[in-house]
Write an enzyme that holds these catalytic residues in place. Structure first.
Site, PDB file in Angstrom:
ATOM      1  CG  HIS A 106       3.121   3.774   4.016  1.00 46.81           C
ATOM      2  ND1 HIS A 106       3.944   4.474   3.154  1.00 46.81           N
ATOM      3  CD2 HIS A 106       3.866   3.537   5.130  1.00 46.81           C
ATOM      4  CE1 HIS A 106       5.127   4.659   3.715  1.00 46.81           C
ATOM      5  NE2 HIS A 106       5.101   4.103   4.920  1.00 46.81           N
ATOM      6  CG  ASP A 108       4.899   3.681   9.530  1.00 46.61           C
ATOM      7  OD1 ASP A 108       5.110   3.573   8.315  1.00 46.61           O
ATOM      8  OD2 ASP A 108       5.487   4.516  10.257  1.00 46.61           O
ATOM      9  CG  HIS A 259       4.359   8.400   6.325  1.00 49.18           C
ATOM     10  ND1 HIS A 259       3.714   7.620   7.272  1.00 49.18           N
ATOM     11  CD2 HIS A 259       5.489   7.709   5.992  1.00 49.18           C
ATOM     12  CE1 HIS A 259       4.405   6.526   7.504  1.00 49.18           C
ATOM     13  NE2 HIS A 259       5.487   6.548   6.728  1.00 49.18           N
ATOM     14  NE  ARG A 276       9.857   3.025  11.416  1.00 42.45           N
ATOM     15  CZ  ARG A 276       9.246   2.099  10.670  1.00 42.45           C
ATOM     16  NH1 ARG A 276       8.637   2.441   9.552  1.00 42.45           N
ATOM     17  NH2 ARG A 276       9.258   0.831  11.048  1.00 42.45           N
TER      18      ARG A 276
END
Length: 304
Positions: A106, A108, A259, A276
């Site tokens: 995907h 983000d 990723h 993150r």
């Protein structure tokens, strides 16, 4: 003046940067060199960088405006820029029942009208082995297609949604999603091929986890085309695989990559705790100059 060492990890994507301590304030030249490496290599890595939350936030702000940690799953109570990527977090419930080569790949939050420009992920509790992450170069994937197919794809648009359990993406879907989960669904129509706003590269913008359909094609045509493109997007020669260590950082251009988060960690007893930050992005634009359009959901706003 900081002298960086930039070591490519594959031919087409990924480089490790040494010679800088990102726990400390950075000068303008160093910031510019890091950004240039990001644009060239799509994802860059740092080792032995033991940041705390405030240092992580300061480093991220050199490159853009942080968004809330996660617009779906929430943020850290004290540091709203931070999203905890724990081994057993809510996002893992979205595992697909049927596994393909592109499953769980995907980009983000592409269901939003302005998906994040970049993400910066740091490893704090890292398994001794397993838990590697993969990235793929969406520009190289596009360039590797035949000219005839590229010309056709340049004209298409896709619907991206974050409401996978309630059927095809429509305004009605958004209403159903809001009733079920109590939140507004993110659904947007993006060009299938986007133009990178800084490099001018053309990119396959087809996040496998979020693309619902290709606009204007029949369901059969759409699914066949998407599966062919997803399979192409994640070909090994376009990808890099990163082995994490405690103190590692991955910084990727969310506009130019997809990723794959690791699934093998669920086969072990090892713990895994990462954090993150995402940086606010712009509305994607297609080859024809037309921007994306929102079907449901508001733009992702930064934290000031």
């Amino acid at each position: 003046m900081t002298e960086l060492t930039i070591t490519p990890l594959t031919l087409h994507i990924g480089a490790q940067i040494d010679g800088v301590d990102v726990t400390q304030p950075l000068d303008e030249n160093t910031i510019n060199l890091i950004r240039a490496a990001l644009l060239k290599w799509k994802v860059i890595f740092f080792r032995n960088q033991n940041l705390d939350h405030p240092q992580h936030i300061r480093f991220a702000r050199y490159f853009g405006a942080p968004t809330p940690g996660h617009v779906i799953f929430g943020s850290d109570e004290t540091y709203p820029e931070i999203y905890s990527v724990a081994k057993h977090r809510t996002a893992n419930a979205r595992r697909a029942p049927v596994i393909h080569s592109w499953t769980n790949w995907h980009t983000d939050i592409t269901a939003a009208i302005n998906p994040p420009f970049a993400s910066i992920l740091r490893g704090v509790v890292v398994p001794p082995y397993g838990g590697d992450t993969h990235w793929t170069n969406a520009a190289k994937a596009y360039q590797s297609l035949s000219p005839a197919l590229r010309n056709f794809l340049d004209t298409l648009r896709c619907v991206h949604q974050y409401a996978p359990s309630v059927g095809p993406a429509t305004e009605n879907t958004a209403d159903q999603y809001e009733k079920q989960v109590g939140k507004t669904a993110f659904i947007s129509e993006h060009p299938l091929v986007t133009i990178h706003p800084e490099t001018g590269e053309r990119l396959l913008y087809i996040s496998p986890d979020f693309v619902d359909c290709i606009v204007g094609l029949s369901p059969t045509e759409s699914r066949a085309m998407l599966e062919m493109l997803w399979r192409h997007l994640v070909r090994n020669e376009f990808t890099v695989r990163f082995k994490w260590e405690q103190g590692s950082i991955a910084f990727w251009d969310n506009r130019a990559t997809a990723h794959l988060a690791p699934a093998d960690i669920f086969d072990s007893d090892f713990d895994r705790q990462f954090y993150r930050i995402t940086l606010q992005g712009e509305v994607p634009v297609g080859v024809d100059g037309k921007p994306s359009t929102a079907i449901s959901g508001q733009p992702i706003e930064p934290i000031t």
